[in-house]
Design a protein around this motif. Sequence first.
Motif, PDB file in Angstrom:
ATOM      1  N   ALA A 161       0.823  -1.204   0.000  1.00 55.37           N
ATOM      2  CA  ALA A 161       0.000   0.000   0.000  1.00 55.37           C
ATOM      3  C   ALA A 161       0.860   1.258   0.000  1.00 55.37           C
ATOM      4  O   ALA A 161       0.553   2.238  -0.695  1.00 55.37           O
ATOM      5  N   ALA A 162       1.947   1.253   0.756  1.00 55.10           N
ATOM      6  CA  ALA A 162       2.822   2.424   0.817  1.00 55.10           C
ATOM      7  C   ALA A 162       3.585   2.616  -0.488  1.00 55.10           C
ATOM      8  O   ALA A 162       3.846   3.751  -0.909  1.00 55.10           O
ATOM      9  N   ALA A 163       3.931   1.514  -1.154  1.00 52.83           N
ATOM     10  CA  ALA A 163       4.736   1.593  -2.370  1.00 52.83           C
ATOM     11  C   ALA A 163       4.019   2.333  -3.486  1.00 52.83           C
ATOM     12  O   ALA A 163       4.654   2.989  -4.316  1.00 52.83           O
ATOM     13  N   THR A 164       2.693   2.248  -3.509  1.00 50.77           N
ATOM     14  CA  THR A 164       1.968   2.914  -4.596  1.00 50.77           C
ATOM     15  C   THR A 164       2.120   4.427  -4.549  1.00 50.77           C
ATOM     16  O   THR A 164       1.987   5.117  -5.557  1.00 50.77           O
ATOM     17  N   ASN A 178       6.293  10.065   5.898  1.00 50.01           N
ATOM     18  CA  ASN A 178       5.699   9.159   6.884  1.00 50.01           C
ATOM     19  C   ASN A 178       4.455   8.458   6.341  1.00 50.01           C
ATOM     20  O   ASN A 178       3.524   8.135   7.091  1.00 50.01           O
ATOM     21  N   THR A 179       4.429   8.196   5.031  1.00 46.18           N
ATOM     22  CA  THR A 179       3.260   7.574   4.404  1.00 46.18           C
ATOM     23  C   THR A 179       2.873   6.258   5.071  1.00 46.18           C
ATOM     24  O   THR A 179       1.699   6.017   5.371  1.00 46.18           O
ATOM     25  N   ALA A 180       3.832   5.377   5.312  1.00 45.95           N
ATOM     26  CA  ALA A 180       3.523   4.081   5.916  1.00 45.95           C
ATOM     27  C   ALA A 180       2.909   4.250   7.305  1.00 45.95           C
ATOM     28  O   ALA A 180       1.956   3.544   7.669  1.00 45.95           O
ATOM     29  N   GLU A 181       3.437   5.187   8.082  1.00 39.86           N
ATOM     30  CA  GLU A 181       2.903   5.421   9.421  1.00 39.86           C
ATOM     31  C   GLU A 181       1.467   5.949   9.368  1.00 39.86           C
ATOM     32  O   GLU A 181       0.635   5.611  10.219  1.00 39.86           O
ATOM     33  N   ALA A 209      -1.632  -8.116  -5.332  1.00 36.99           N
ATOM     34  CA  ALA A 209      -2.501  -6.929  -5.299  1.00 36.99           C
ATOM     35  C   ALA A 209      -3.310  -6.963  -4.013  1.00 36.99           C
ATOM     36  O   ALA A 209      -3.575  -8.026  -3.449  1.00 36.99           O
ATOM     37  N   VAL A 210      -3.692  -5.777  -3.538  1.00 39.17           N
ATOM     38  CA  VAL A 210      -4.474  -5.654  -2.306  1.00 39.17           C
ATOM     39  C   VAL A 210      -5.578  -4.633  -2.529  1.00 39.17           C
ATOM     40  O   VAL A 210      -5.403  -3.645  -3.248  1.00 39.17           O
TER      41      VAL A 210
END
Length: 306
Positions: A161-164, A178-181, A209-210
């Motif tokens: 999800a963060a990689a996109t 801090n996107t992942a957080e 995919a998610v």
Amino acid sequence: MDIAEPLLAAHRARFAAVDALLPPAAPPAEGQRLDVATADGTRITGVLQRHRSAPGDVTMLWAAADVRQLFPYFGATGTEGVDLLLRALKGVLEAEEIGDDSSCVVLWPSRDAEAIRAFLDHGLVPLSAVGVRTAPPVGAAPAVAVRRARPDDFAAALELAAATFDYTGLVAAPRRANTAELLAPALRDALAEDEPAVWLAEEDGEIRAVAHCAWIDATPGSEAAELLPPGRWGYVNNVVTAPGERGGGFGRALMAHVHRELHRGGASRTYLYYNPTNPLASVFWHRQGYRPLWTSWEVRPASALR
């Protein structure tokens, strides 16, 4: 906030004429009034709100830290009315100190071409859109393994999800460090509960995919009812295909499954937010049967408004 009854009636009539799927226009927002008049003396108005976010607020994923949002009420005056309101907004901004992490935003019905002309003339771009899909699920799903995500999928799902945002940061709102957080709390909660739901597409035991989704009820007085017609909607919050797997059919297979599951949960229609400037998402979601209902027009920083 009160505005003249004829202007409010013209505002609501404009929405009804522009797009039959729009809900009735919401009551006037609270905020700073911007009152102007057209060349023939027609009085129109706008309401300006300011929203500030802290570094840890999830809104920072898609919004500037300091947002000035304009709610226009220009009735039948079309491009001229929007132009005048944006000129008035420009005058307000020129009297203020504005930082780099700021924006001006107008959320407006996507099919109002007269308004689009004025937005473009003043330097706003369509960074986000609310897309709606009203068709029921059809056809068999492609032969891809899809399952409900579990709590132990958290790390892999969060990484994907963060990689996109590495990609969307190039074509839409800038990626936050801090996107992942910012993503983590909602994803962790979703994996711990039956609703909202997260589904995964897999191949050879690896997540390709998610899709993070939910059910939303647009009931009178709710926030959702300001955007959508009444009823139960499926909300597609975030869908990601691994960068090296894009175009391989995993996203299509995943969404075929998700649409059936959301429909089974009582949603006859689905909606999502996507970036019209994203050359992948804009094509993918239109092929999935979505079309824009609302578009968020934005300029960053706010001082760049023309």
